[in-house]
Design an enzyme around this catalytic site. Structure first.
Site, short mmCIF file in Angstrom:
data_model
loop_
_atom_site.label_atom_id
_atom_site.label_comp_id
_atom_site.label_asym_id
_atom_site.label_seq_id
_atom_site.Cartn_x
_atom_site.Cartn_y
_atom_site.Cartn_z
N GLN A 126 -0.32 70.07 -26.88
CA GLN A 126 -1.58 69.32 -26.83
C GLN A 126 -2.79 70.22 -26.64
O GLN A 126 -3.92 69.79 -26.83
CB GLN A 126 -1.52 68.28 -25.71
CG GLN A 126 -1.49 68.86 -24.31
CD GLN A 126 -1.32 67.81 -23.24
OE1 GLN A 126 -0.22 67.32 -22.99
NE2 GLN A 126 -2.42 67.45 -22.59
N CYS A 132 -2.17 63.96 -23.50
CA CYS A 132 -0.74 63.77 -23.20
C CYS A 132 -0.28 62.37 -23.59
O CYS A 132 0.82 62.19 -24.11
CB CYS A 132 -0.49 63.98 -21.71
SG CYS A 132 -1.36 62.81 -20.66
N HIS A 266 -0.03 62.32 -15.83
CA HIS A 266 0.47 62.97 -17.05
C HIS A 266 1.49 62.04 -17.70
O HIS A 266 2.13 61.25 -17.00
CB HIS A 266 1.11 64.32 -16.67
CG HIS A 266 1.48 65.17 -17.84
ND1 HIS A 266 0.63 65.41 -18.90
CD2 HIS A 266 2.63 65.86 -18.12
CE1 HIS A 266 1.24 66.21 -19.78
NE2 HIS A 266 2.46 66.48 -19.33
N ASN A 286 8.13 67.72 -22.76
CA ASN A 286 6.71 67.84 -22.43
C ASN A 286 5.94 68.19 -23.71
O ASN A 286 6.55 68.40 -24.77
CB ASN A 286 6.54 68.91 -21.34
CG ASN A 286 5.24 68.77 -20.56
OD1 ASN A 286 4.37 67.95 -20.90
ND2 ASN A 286 5.08 69.58 -19.54
#
Ligand SMILES: *[C@@H]1O[C@H](CO)[C@@H](O)[C@H](O)[C@H]1NC(C)=O
Ligand SMILES: *[C@@H]1O[C@H](CO)[C@@H](O)[C@H](O)[C@H]1NC(C)=O
Ligand SMILES: *[C@@H]1O[C@H](CO)[C@@H](O)[C@H](O)[C@H]1NC(C)=O
Ligand SMILES: *[C@@H]1O[C@H](CO)[C@@H](O)[C@H](O)[C@H]1NC(C)=O
Length: 319
Positions: A126, A132, A266, A286
């Site tokens: 990102q 996110c 997040h 992630n």
């Protein structure tokens, strides 16, 4: 005399080792500074963090913690600065929770991982944009599409960053909500990544013609048993959590009872679960590139709502 010399040598050597790590850090992350003052401030924070990382890893070697730390692209930031980068926003409305599997006699294995099944798309990055939420939503949709069709589709996070409106609690690079992004994907849909590539900056919304829509989304009840059932029987889950401790995460099962459970900042994708040395964990994708953590993934303790991971588990229902 001999001892003194040795000590001086050791100190010089230690300083050099830290400076070398700093030089390598700048190189690895293409970081430059406009002046020496700014660099000195950053170097001091980096050095402090380096000390904390070494102390933490000593605890790991002594068997006192279950995860290791390392230098990451965020190691030149203070804990507060890092936390300020995490901009995920919880949307408080439209929160009907349900577990569609309730009442079924399910077989739920002790371990399961969609990554091992080849049903998770590649790790993305990102960059320095608080997007996110878009990455978690798109990663979930890509996985569910792969599970359903055995075909890979890559969808556009940038489309969500540029176009998902404020009325859905989307704020581009300043954060957004998972539910708001689902609502946009139901109403309008998103383009393919190849038609609307990621820039890492919020731009003007471009109208594309070929759009991928979802039918609806499902928000699970706040418990990790529902999450386990749904991961094993439906697919990966977009979740939110407090990610402050991920700044210097390297490997292992993140487990820290001080991690807040009501300050989620997040969003990520739970792709599987398992058990290691009698600790249950979630396996999580992630969006900080594949150099971070365990090739872009991390593990976090399962069963005690660690870092608030059970707050907002959800998945898309595709057409
Ligand atoms: C050094 O850079 C920082 C950050 O860009 C800036 O705020 C500061 O004024 C600069 N100082 C000097 C002496 O140029
Ligand atoms: C549920 O599944 C288990 C194991 O497959 C089986 O032993 C049990 O009889 C089933 N229960 C019902 C109510 O179908
Ligand atoms: C799914 O796709 C993979 C990779 O393209 C292929 O190897 C596999 O045979 C496919 N499976 C099915 C059930 O079609
Ligand atoms: C995109 O489409 C929307 C809705 O149809 C319209 O309001 C907007 O002006 C369009 N934007 C561009 C850049 O064409």
């Amino acid at each position: 005399m001999k001892l003194e010399l040795f000590c001086i040598f050791a100190v010089l050597f230690a300083v050099r080792a830290e400076e070398q790590r700093w030089a390598q850090f700048k190189l690895d992350n293409s970081i430059t500074f406009s002046n020496a003052t700014e660099e000195a401030v950053r170097y001091n924070i980096f050095e402090e963090n380096l000390k904390k990382i070494e102390e933490h890893n000593k605890l790991y070697d002594e068997g006192k913690v279950s995860w290791t730390q390392s230098v990451t692209e965020f190691t030149h930031l203070s804990a507060d600065e890092f936390s300020a980068l995490l901009t995920y926003k919880i949307r408080k409305t439209d929160t009907v929770r349900m577990n569609l599997l309730e009442g079924f006699n399910l077989s739920v294995p002790e371990t399961f991982d969609w990554k091992d099944q080849g049903k998770v798309t590649k790790v993305k990055n990102q960059k320095s944009c608080g997007s996110c939420w878009a990455f978690a939503i798109i990663a979930a949709t890509e996985s569910h599409y792969l599970i359903k069709t055995n075909q890979t589709i890559m969808l556009s996070e940038q489309n969500l960053v540029d176009c998902c409106p404020r009325k859905y609690s989307c704020f581009g690079c300043d954060g957004g909500s998972l539910i708001g992004a689902w609502l946009y994907m139901m109403e309008t849909g998103v383009a393919l990544e190849s038609d609307y590539p990621y820039t890492g900056n919020q731009g003007t919304c471009q109208n594309k013609t070929k759009l991928f829509k979802i039918k609806k989304y499902v928000l699970l009840p706040k418990n990790e048993v529902s999450m386990k059932e749904n991961v094993a029987n439906v697919g990966p889950l977009a979740v939110s959590l407090n990610a402050d401790l991920l700044q210097n995460y390297n490997s292992g099962i993140l487990d820290d009872s001080t991690c807040p459970t009501n300050k989620n900042n997040h969003a990520v994708l739970v792709v599987g679960y398992g058990n290691k040395k009698s600790t249950d964990y979630w396996h999580v994708k992630n969006s900080w590139g594949s150099n971070w953590g365990e090739s872009g993934y991390f593990k976090i303790k399962r069963g005690s709502n660690t870092c608030g991971i059970q707050q907002e588990a959800q998945y898309p229902v595709l057409y």
